[in-house]
Design a protein around this motif. Structure first.
Motif, PDB file in Angstrom:
ATOM      1  N   LEU A 150      -1.410  -4.886   1.674  1.00 54.46           N
ATOM      2  CA  LEU A 150      -0.581  -4.161   2.473  1.00 54.46           C
ATOM      3  C   LEU A 150      -0.228  -2.405   2.500  1.00 54.46           C
ATOM      4  O   LEU A 150      -1.155  -1.700   3.215  1.00 54.46           O
ATOM      5  CB  LEU A 150       0.424  -4.875   3.280  1.00 54.46           C
ATOM      6  N   PHE A 151       0.447  -2.276   1.173  1.00 52.29           N
ATOM      7  CA  PHE A 151       0.855  -0.881   1.449  1.00 52.29           C
ATOM      8  C   PHE A 151      -0.604  -0.235   1.049  1.00 52.29           C
ATOM      9  O   PHE A 151      -0.331   0.830   1.937  1.00 52.29           O
ATOM     10  CB  PHE A 151       1.822  -0.571   0.577  1.00 52.29           C
ATOM     11  N   ARG A 152      -1.214  -0.340   0.089  1.00 53.77           N
ATOM     12  CA  ARG A 152      -2.683  -0.053  -0.121  1.00 53.77           C
ATOM     13  C   ARG A 152      -3.866   0.508   1.466  1.00 53.77           C
ATOM     14  O   ARG A 152      -4.257   1.168   1.176  1.00 53.77           O
ATOM     15  CB  ARG A 152      -3.466  -0.356  -1.010  1.00 53.77           C
TER      16      ARG A 152
ATOM     17  N   ARG B  86      -2.549   0.465   4.435  1.00 54.72           N
ATOM     18  CA  ARG B  86      -1.765   1.615   5.707  1.00 54.72           C
ATOM     19  C   ARG B  86      -0.156   2.431   5.031  1.00 54.72           C
ATOM     20  O   ARG B  86      -0.036   2.840   5.975  1.00 54.72           O
ATOM     21  CB  ARG B  86      -1.535   0.325   6.688  1.00 54.72           C
ATOM     22  N   ASN B  87      -0.373   1.929   4.133  1.00 55.76           N
ATOM     23  CA  ASN B  87       1.210   2.547   3.331  1.00 55.76           C
ATOM     24  C   ASN B  87       1.855   3.243   4.040  1.00 55.76           C
ATOM     25  O   ASN B  87       2.948   3.561   4.657  1.00 55.76           O
ATOM     26  CB  ASN B  87       0.072   4.252   3.735  1.00 55.76           C
ATOM     27  N   SER B  88       2.252   1.812   4.155  1.00 57.56           N
ATOM     28  CA  SER B  88       3.641   1.218   4.495  1.00 57.56           C
ATOM     29  C   SER B  88       4.047  -0.017   4.894  1.00 57.56           C
ATOM     30  O   SER B  88       2.822  -1.102   4.723  1.00 57.56           O
ATOM     31  CB  SER B  88       3.435   1.285   5.899  1.00 57.56           C
ATOM     32  N   VAL B  89       4.939  -0.429   4.263  1.00 56.10           N
ATOM     33  CA  VAL B  89       5.517  -2.730   4.009  1.00 56.10           C
ATOM     34  C   VAL B  89       6.371  -2.714   5.243  1.00 56.10           C
ATOM     35  O   VAL B  89       6.532  -4.191   5.375  1.00 56.10           O
ATOM     36  CB  VAL B  89       6.005  -2.602   3.021  1.00 56.10           C
TER      37      VAL B  89
ATOM     38  N   ALA C  26       3.096  -2.249  10.475  1.00 53.61           N
ATOM     39  CA  ALA C  26       1.638  -3.469  10.751  1.00 53.61           C
ATOM     40  C   ALA C  26       0.931  -4.539  11.998  1.00 53.61           C
ATOM     41  O   ALA C  26       1.241  -5.392  11.962  1.00 53.61           O
ATOM     42  CB  ALA C  26       1.852  -4.578   9.458  1.00 53.61           C
TER      43      ALA C  26
END
Lengths: 102, 480, 211
Positions: free
Chosen positions: A85-87, A89-92, A97
């Motif tokens: 998910l981080f890959r 959209r750069n946020s966890v 999301a």
């Protein structure tokens, strides 16, 4: 000797704290940590009950062993998904999301 | 010693097929196998497991004190293997087109079915917990299997986090029940709970509350349903089908055994819990479904509502209500599988925008699919001639006989409400003219075949469902 | 990727401050407990139990309340390792060992590793959801109700029986063979899932190179 209630109350407190973490945190890793706290509380409960029954009951100990194994597997799986998910959209943070309505 | 394990033959077949698929996928380059082989292999495995389970009809055998092979287990084995068989058969084209790692994907479906059977067959808390986690883990991963789709990863993350919380709450409840009853074996729990000197009521009631909250998460019953629409939307459509059919059937099957067995002596303490869940689920699921414009979200809420009807059977736990619930569950599974397979067939050819408008004028382009979809929706709403009416009628009748008339009044009202949003889809398919150019497409032959089988089966259940009802009665008889 | 991992200054500071905080809290609690001990309110066993459980609760609270995500992940060590002691109190040596190895050696390291691979070094401070006050009330209520019910539950069991490892193993490999085998399959699934999701796929990789 320490009474059964003490262990149960400790597990209750840990469980409530974990549940609070699940409700209040936004970061996926921190939610995962809170779930681990809840599972730790479950482990204390099972072992405490198992130890205090005077029969030679071992189900509680074995249950905890399985819970530990499965919880560890869950952490691994969830972290894999978090990294993906981080890959993407750069946020966890789960509320960033928002392709799906939360 | 060996003969003991023969009773696990369907599970062993599923496991072997799953591991074979995983192995072939991992070494596909070295062994030179194409990705088209995995689908037929899975279909074969599911079919043979289902056929082998027919051998165990009428058996009553408890293995290692933790695993019961009886009619209820056989019923669910056949049901789950049948769902897996039809699902993979119907959506093979979708899977090969959309899903990158198709071998792992089929492995996960087989493992989920295996976990489900274990959960229904287990007569010990640890076994059912492992079965439940096997099912959940497979579904967490399967939800994320659309690698290049952001929604899929997001849905999977939400599912894994909320599923983890649900499991933790369920386990906390189970630990309290273990504390109150001093055992994890169903038989001993039942004996101990019937003895007021042994049980600790305070612990038991706390345990039951947490237990039902956890089950609510797993069943996506209101107010623990919030994950369902998101996960249904983000998951690949066949997985959505699996989530709304098998995964719910498994938890219901577990409840049959657990509520009618160990928890029967303390029925007065959990009756109101499941009654609340049932009423809230029926009302909220159907009312929220009205506002949805996304077809998968709409179907998600609709299946939330449908579970509420099945939960009605538990407050008045008796042999008739349980067999009626099992029969209705079968009808619901057939109908919902049909609907989702048609949706999956449709989105095999079209971009998966998931809007209800996508189905505009489907009757002109694909009359058979449109017919099957509208029949399925009518069946869910409980119209006569289809499975939904007959099974629901028997369920409602048995619930009324057990003195819950007001519950049935709510259920019937909500069925009527549900007709409204089902009709929205049917309206799109039949009443509008085609305004799109790409009208030339045809679903795969196996897809048409599967839809045909399910369509036939749905009508058959609706017109002549008595043999199945008799089978369901036989399956639940073991519980009392 | 590795150049972004914050070594060593952040970690130095973290370890030193963490050590000071942990040591001072422990000393504080320990001194109170020792005073209680010398006033003959509690025994040495209870001193240890109270010390460890207070530490666990403080660690758990820190992990759900701290704003800095690295601190929060480090504080989870307190409850997860405190459980080791609790299992020892309850006479289950093997579980204590398993907990120590799996959580101390595996899970926390895994969590930290994942933390470093996400954007923690750019923004270590996290915001909490807007429902925080509401969830505080809910959780305090749940906790109080549970504790009050438990206190009135009248559990008159007081013997601790210990679980021998050989007996435990015997039961796992005979009675609980089916779940044991299934857990193996479950670990396989988790591995598949982690690989499937963690692996950098070609399409995504090119996109990352661009930015």
């Amino acid at each position: 000797m320490i009474a059964l209630e003490n262990f149960l109350i400790l597990s209750t407190i840990l469980f409530s704290i974990g549940f609070f973490g699940v409700l209040s945190r936004k970061n996926a890793i921190l939610i995962l940590i809170s779930v681990e706290l809840m599972l730790a509380a479950v482990g204390i409960n099972f072992v405490a009950f198992a130890s205090f029954f005077d029969t030679s009951q071992l189900s509680g100990h074995i249950f905890t062993l399985f819970v530990i194994a499965i919880a560890a597997a869950e952490v691994g799986l969830a972290l894999g998904i978090i990294i993906r998910l981080f890959r993407d959209r750069n946020s966890v943070n789960i509320d960033e999301a928002n392709d799906l309505k939360w | 010693m060996i003969s003991k394990y023969l009773y696990l033959l369907p599970e062993i077949i599923l496991l072997t097929t799953g591991l074979l698929v995983l192995f072939l996928d991992a070494f596909s380059k070295e062994l030179d196998v194409g990705r088209r082989i995995f689908g037929p292999l899975t279909i074969f495995g599911a079919l043979s497991a289902g056929l082998v389970s027919l051998l165990f009809l009428g058996e009553e055998k408890i293995l290692f004190n933790i695993y019961s092979v009886d009619n209820l287990t056989s019923y669910f084995r056949i049901l789950l293997c049948g769902i897996l068989f039809l699902l993979v058969l119907g959506t093979q084209e979708y899977n090969e087109k959309r899903i990158q790692h198709v071998g792992e994907y089929y492995f996960l479906l087989l493992a989920a079915t295996l976990g489900g059977i274990v959960m229904v067959a287990g007569v010990e808390l640890l076994t059912i917990y492992v079965g439940l986690e096997l099912l959940s883990f497979s579904l967490y991963v399967a939800t994320s299997s659309l690698i290049n789709d952001k929604k899929s990863g997001e849905a999977s993350l939400k599912y894994v986090l909320i599923g983890g919380v649900g499991s933790a709450i369920l386990l906390y409840g189970l630990s309290m029940i273990y504390g109150a009853s001093q055992s994890t074996f169903y038989e001993v729990i039942q004996v101990n709970l019937a003895n007021p000197e042994i049980i600790n009521l305070e612990l038991l009631i706390l345990g039951l509350i947490f237990f039902f909250a956890g089950i609510g998460f797993k069943l996506s019953a209101v107010p623990f349903h919030m994950w369902a629409p998101d996960v249904y939307e983000g998951a690949p459509t066949p997985i959505t089908a699996f989530l709304s059919t098998s995964s719910k059937a498994i938890v219901i099957g577990f409840l049959f055994r657990f509520l009618a067995g160990p928890l029967l002596p303390v029925m007065e303490y959990w009756q109101w819990l499941i009654l609340t869940l049932s009423v809230l689920t029926m009302i909220a699921g159907n009312l929220i479904a009205i506002q949805q414009s996304n077809i998968k979200r709409m179907l998600a809420y609709s299946s939330v509502g449908q579970i509420g009807y099945i939960l009605m059977a538990f407050p008045s736990l008796s042999s008739e209500t349980l067999s009626a619930a099992l029969f209705h569950l079968t009808g619901y599974l057939v109908t919902n599988l049909l609907i989702f397979i048609v949706v999956a067939l449709f989105y095999t050819k079209h971009d998966e925008t998931q809007m209800i408008d996508d189905f505009r004028a489907l009757s002109d382009r694909q009359p058979f699919l449109a017919l099957a979809l509208s029949a399925g929706l009518f069946s869910l709403a409980g119209m006569p001639l289809f499975a939904g009416f007959f099974t629901k009628f028997i369920l409602f009748q048995s619930v009324v006989q057990n003195g819950y008339l007001w519950l049935v009044v709510i259920a019937v009202t909500m069925s009527t409400v549900s007709l409204y949003y089902y009709l929205q889809v049917i309206k799109q398919m039949y009443l509008y003219d085609d305004d799109k150019e790409d009208s030339k497409w045809s679903p795969s032959l196996s897809g048409i075949f599967t839809t045909g089988i399910l369509f036939f089966f749905m009508i058959f259940l609706g017109i002549y469902g008595t043999p199945f009802y008799a089978f369901a009665e036989k399956a639940t008889m073991i519980l009392f | 990727m590795f150049s972004k991992i914050p070594l060593p200054d952040q970690f130095d500071r973290l370890i030193i401050t963490g050590g000071i905080v942990t040591a001072s809290t422990t000393l504080f609690i320990l001194s109170i407990l020792l005073i209680l001990k010398f006033l003959d309110f509690i025994s040495y066993t209870e001193v240890f139990f109270w010390l460890i459980s207070t530490g666990m609760i403080i660690g758990a609270l820190a992990s759900v309340l701290l704003k800095n995500i690295v601190h929060a992940v480090f504080s989870i060590l307190a409850p997860l390792l405190g459980i080791v002691a609790i299992y020892l109190f309850l006479g289950s040596e093997f579980l204590a060992l398993a907990q120590l190895l799996i959580y101390g050696g595996g899970v926390v390291i895994l969590l930290l590793f994942a933390l470093m691979m996400t954007n923690v070094q750019d923004q270590p401070l996290v915001e909490d959801g807007s429902q925080k006050p509401f969830s505080i009330i809910i959780c305090i209520l749940i906790g109080l109700i549970l504790i009050s019910r438990l206190l009135s539950a009248d559990l008159n069991l007081s013997t601790v029986s210990s679980a021998e490892l050989s007996v435990l193993a015997g039961v796992i490999f005979t009675d609980f063979l089916i779940p044991f085998l299934l857990v193996g399959l479950l670990l396989d699934i988790a591995l598949t899932g982690a690989l499937l999701n963690g692996k950098t796929h070609n399409v995504v990789a090119t996109k990352r190179d661009g930015d």
